[in-house]
Design a protein around this motif. Structure first.
Motif, PDB file in Angstrom:
ATOM      1  N   PHE A  28      -2.281  56.284  45.782  1.00 27.06           N
ATOM      2  CA  PHE A  28      -2.733  56.683  47.114  1.00 27.06           C
ATOM      3  C   PHE A  28      -1.906  55.989  48.202  1.00 27.06           C
ATOM      4  CE2 PHE A  28      -6.817  57.652  49.659  1.00 27.06           C
ATOM      5  CZ  PHE A  28      -6.409  58.965  49.843  1.00 27.06           C
ATOM      6  N   GLY A  29      -1.617  54.687  47.986  1.00 30.85           N
ATOM      7  CA  GLY A  29      -0.820  53.946  48.961  1.00 30.85           C
ATOM      8  C   GLY A  29       0.598  54.472  49.064  1.00 30.85           C
ATOM      9  N   LEU A  30       1.205  54.827  47.917  1.00 29.80           N
ATOM     10  CA  LEU A  30       2.557  55.375  47.921  1.00 29.80           C
ATOM     11  C   LEU A  30       2.599  56.710  48.655  1.00 29.80           C
ATOM     12  CD1 LEU A  30       5.524  55.389  47.018  1.00 29.80           C
ATOM     13  CD2 LEU A  30       4.765  56.456  44.872  1.00 29.80           C
ATOM     14  N   ILE A  31       1.575  57.534  48.454  1.00 32.66           N
ATOM     15  CA  ILE A  31       1.530  58.824  49.140  1.00 32.66           C
ATOM     16  C   ILE A  31       1.547  58.622  50.649  1.00 32.66           C
ATOM     17  CG2 ILE A  31       0.089  60.843  49.607  1.00 32.66           C
ATOM     18  CD1 ILE A  31      -0.913  60.610  46.704  1.00 32.66           C
ATOM     19  N   GLY A  32       0.733  57.670  51.137  1.00 36.56           N
ATOM     20  CA  GLY A  32       0.703  57.400  52.575  1.00 36.56           C
ATOM     21  C   GLY A  32       2.049  56.917  53.090  1.00 36.56           C
ATOM     22  N   GLN A  33       2.701  56.043  52.330  1.00 35.69           N
ATOM     23  CA  GLN A  33       4.016  55.525  52.743  1.00 35.69           C
ATOM     24  C   GLN A  33       5.037  56.649  52.826  1.00 35.69           C
ATOM     25  OE1 GLN A  33       5.776  52.817  49.939  1.00 35.69           O
ATOM     26  NE2 GLN A  33       7.711  52.724  51.029  1.00 35.69           N
ATOM     27  N   VAL A  34       5.068  57.496  51.800  1.00 35.81           N
ATOM     28  CA  VAL A  34       6.041  58.592  51.775  1.00 35.81           C
ATOM     29  C   VAL A  34       5.742  59.603  52.870  1.00 35.81           C
ATOM     30  CG1 VAL A  34       6.875  60.545  50.409  1.00 35.81           C
ATOM     31  CG2 VAL A  34       6.571  58.310  49.336  1.00 35.81           C
ATOM     32  N   ARG A  35       4.486  59.942  53.032  1.00 34.09           N
ATOM     33  CA  ARG A  35       4.104  60.919  54.075  1.00 34.09           C
ATOM     34  C   ARG A  35       4.495  60.409  55.460  1.00 34.09           C
ATOM     35  NH1 ARG A  35       3.650  63.896  57.377  1.00 34.09           N
ATOM     36  NH2 ARG A  35       2.240  65.664  57.709  1.00 34.09           N
ATOM     37  N   THR A  65       7.058  58.124  56.143  1.00 37.48           N
ATOM     38  CA  THR A  65       8.460  57.750  56.358  1.00 37.48           C
ATOM     39  C   THR A  65       9.481  58.797  55.942  1.00 37.48           C
ATOM     40  OG1 THR A  65       8.620  56.670  54.186  1.00 37.48           O
ATOM     41  CG2 THR A  65       7.888  55.310  56.043  1.00 37.48           C
ATOM     42  N   THR A  66       9.094  59.773  55.122  1.00 39.60           N
ATOM     43  CA  THR A  66      10.110  60.702  54.623  1.00 39.60           C
ATOM     44  C   THR A  66      10.696  61.544  55.751  1.00 39.60           C
ATOM     45  OG1 THR A  66      10.604  62.405  52.984  1.00 39.60           O
ATOM     46  CG2 THR A  66       8.477  62.565  54.093  1.00 39.60           C
ATOM     47  N   ARG A  67      11.994  61.857  55.597  1.00 43.12           N
ATOM     48  CA  ARG A  67      12.697  62.735  56.535  1.00 43.12           C
ATOM     49  C   ARG A  67      12.975  64.090  55.903  1.00 43.12           C
ATOM     50  NH1 ARG A  67      17.740  59.006  57.671  1.00 43.12           N
ATOM     51  NH2 ARG A  67      17.353  58.539  55.479  1.00 43.12           N
ATOM     52  N   ASN A  68      12.421  64.300  54.706  1.00 40.97           N
ATOM     53  CA  ASN A  68      12.640  65.529  53.960  1.00 40.97           C
ATOM     54  C   ASN A  68      11.388  66.398  54.036  1.00 40.97           C
ATOM     55  OD1 ASN A  68      12.589  67.204  51.315  1.00 40.97           O
ATOM     56  ND2 ASN A  68      14.708  66.517  51.481  1.00 40.97           N
ATOM     57  N   SER A  69      11.523  67.616  54.506  1.00 35.49           N
ATOM     58  CA  SER A  69      10.349  68.466  54.734  1.00 35.49           C
ATOM     59  C   SER A  69       9.664  68.868  53.431  1.00 35.49           C
ATOM     60  CB  SER A  69      10.746  69.714  55.529  1.00 35.49           C
ATOM     61  OG  SER A  69      11.724  70.481  54.832  1.00 35.49           O
ATOM     62  N   LEU A  70      10.417  69.054  52.339  1.00 36.38           N
ATOM     63  CA  LEU A  70       9.796  69.401  51.064  1.00 36.38           C
ATOM     64  C   LEU A  70       8.948  68.241  50.535  1.00 36.38           C
ATOM     65  CD1 LEU A  70      12.628  71.286  49.120  1.00 36.38           C
ATOM     66  CD2 LEU A  70      10.701  72.254  50.375  1.00 36.38           C
ATOM     67  N   ILE A  71       9.472  67.035  50.641  1.00 31.61           N
ATOM     68  CA  ILE A  71       8.731  65.856  50.198  1.00 31.61           C
ATOM     69  C   ILE A  71       7.505  65.636  51.076  1.00 31.61           C
ATOM     70  CG2 ILE A  71       8.836  63.337  49.940  1.00 31.61           C
ATOM     71  CD1 ILE A  71      10.335  64.783  47.766  1.00 31.61           C
ATOM     72  N   ARG A  72       7.640  65.890  52.357  1.00 31.48           N
ATOM     73  CA  ARG A  72       6.507  65.718  53.282  1.00 31.48           C
ATOM     74  C   ARG A  72       5.363  66.647  52.902  1.00 31.48           C
ATOM     75  NH1 ARG A  72       9.063  66.787  57.626  1.00 31.48           N
ATOM     76  NH2 ARG A  72       9.912  64.675  57.744  1.00 31.48           N
ATOM     77  N   GLN A  73       5.683  67.897  52.599  1.00 30.64           N
ATOM     78  CA  GLN A  73       4.640  68.843  52.216  1.00 30.64           C
ATOM     79  C   GLN A  73       4.019  68.473  50.879  1.00 30.64           C
ATOM     80  OE1 GLN A  73       3.292  71.508  54.030  1.00 30.64           O
ATOM     81  NE2 GLN A  73       1.808  71.222  52.354  1.00 30.64           N
ATOM     82  N   ALA A  97       3.744  65.469  49.686  1.00 26.43           N
ATOM     83  CA  ALA A  97       2.881  64.310  49.936  1.00 26.43           C
ATOM     84  C   ALA A  97       1.548  64.748  50.535  1.00 26.43           C
ATOM     85  CB  ALA A  97       3.581  63.322  50.858  1.00 26.43           C
ATOM     86  N   THR A  98       1.580  65.741  51.407  1.00 23.89           N
ATOM     87  CA  THR A  98       0.342  66.269  51.980  1.00 23.89           C
ATOM     88  C   THR A  98      -0.539  66.873  50.889  1.00 23.89           C
ATOM     89  OG1 THR A  98       1.402  66.736  54.106  1.00 23.89           O
ATOM     90  CG2 THR A  98      -0.611  67.935  53.616  1.00 23.89           C
ATOM     91  N   ASP A  99       0.069  67.664  50.011  1.00 25.59           N
ATOM     92  CA  ASP A  99      -0.677  68.264  48.906  1.00 25.59           C
ATOM     93  C   ASP A  99      -1.228  67.190  47.965  1.00 25.59           C
ATOM     94  OD1 ASP A  99       0.042  70.731  49.941  1.00 25.59           O
ATOM     95  OD2 ASP A  99       1.766  70.954  48.616  1.00 25.59           O
TER      96      ASP A  99
END
Length: 247
Positions: free
Chosen positions: A153-160, A162-170, A172-174
């Motif tokens: 859960f903590g990693l998901i929040g960090q990635v959501r 800080t990421t600059r990649n739109s695919l990774i951002r989505q 992380a949201t999912d």
């Protein structure tokens, strides 16, 4: 000759001053070893934005989670005595089937290689569950899976964040929605040991906790002022409908 020497001294002083001013900028912004330099070195360009090492690690962890949590959920549906644990297993299977499909799709687009086997530790957890039965099985299931979901859960929040990649951002949201659903279902079994979770987190912490002082017996703290709107109150959104936990 004296005039030339004087001019040379002035020029040398100006050069030294400019060098002193420029050094901090070079040493902290461009020099190898800084945060920005490390981020740039670990990232690759894609059409969806830079893909960092943290982004790639997140993709692998989502894949690994599905590789052991999905079969764990399937096992719970088949073996758990209680309906609450069966229901949690159902959510694990459905959630990780969908999330794994999304992760594989993102990885294919970004060119990231994903594992096909759980880690040794995760395989050990599956063996531990297989060897258990009855209420012991249910407790192990609830606590092993709850601890794993809490850590990711903590990693998901960090990635959501800080990421600059739109695919990774989505993704992380999912993943955030799926993991929160699984945490809620696991806690609903009634078998989660919150004291053990807190002890494990405290053992892994590297900094002292901060916050207000602990309450003093018999002293009632002053009530805080409500945070309420003061301007236009013709709102269209509504608060979350998630029920508050019972005391």
């Amino acid at each position: 000759m004296r005039r030339i020497n004087g001019t040379a001294l002035i020029i040398a002083a100006l050069v030294a001053t400019l060098g002193a001013l420029a050094y901090p900028v070079w040493s902290y912004a461009d020099r190898s070893g800084t945060g920005q330099a490390n981020l740039n070195a670990s990232s690759v360009a894609t059409q969806w934005g830079p893909l960092s090492a943290t982004d790639r690690d997140f993709l692998v962890k989502v894949r690994l989670a599905g590789l052991w949590e999905l079969p764990a959920g399937q096992q719970a549906i088949e073996r758990a005595p209680s309906e609450a644990v069966k229901a949690a297993g159902d959510h694990l299977v459905v959630g990780h089937t969908d999330l794994d499909r999304r992760a594989r799709d993102v990885a294919a687009k970004l060119g990231v290689e994903l594992p096909n086997q759980p880690t040794e530790q995760q395989q050990g957890w599956l063996r531990e569950l297989t060897a258990a039965s009855g209420e012991d099985y249910e407790r192990k299931f609830a606590n092993l899976l709850r601890a794993a979901h809490g850590k990711v859960f903590g990693l998901i929040g960090q990635v959501r964040n800080t990421t600059r990649n739109s695919l990774i951002r989505q993704l992380a949201t999912d993943a955030n929605q799926t993991v929160l659903d699984h945490i809620t279902m696991l806690e609903g079994t009634g078998f989660v040991d919150y004291d053990a979770i807190a002890r494990d987190a405290a053992a892994a912490a590297t900094a002292s906790p901060t916050g207000p002082p602990p309450p003093t017996g018999g002293v009632v703290p002053p009530q805080p002022v409500p945070a309420e709107p003061t301007g236009d109150q013709s709102f269209t959104s509504r608060p979350s409908t998630m029920p508050m936990p019972m005391p």
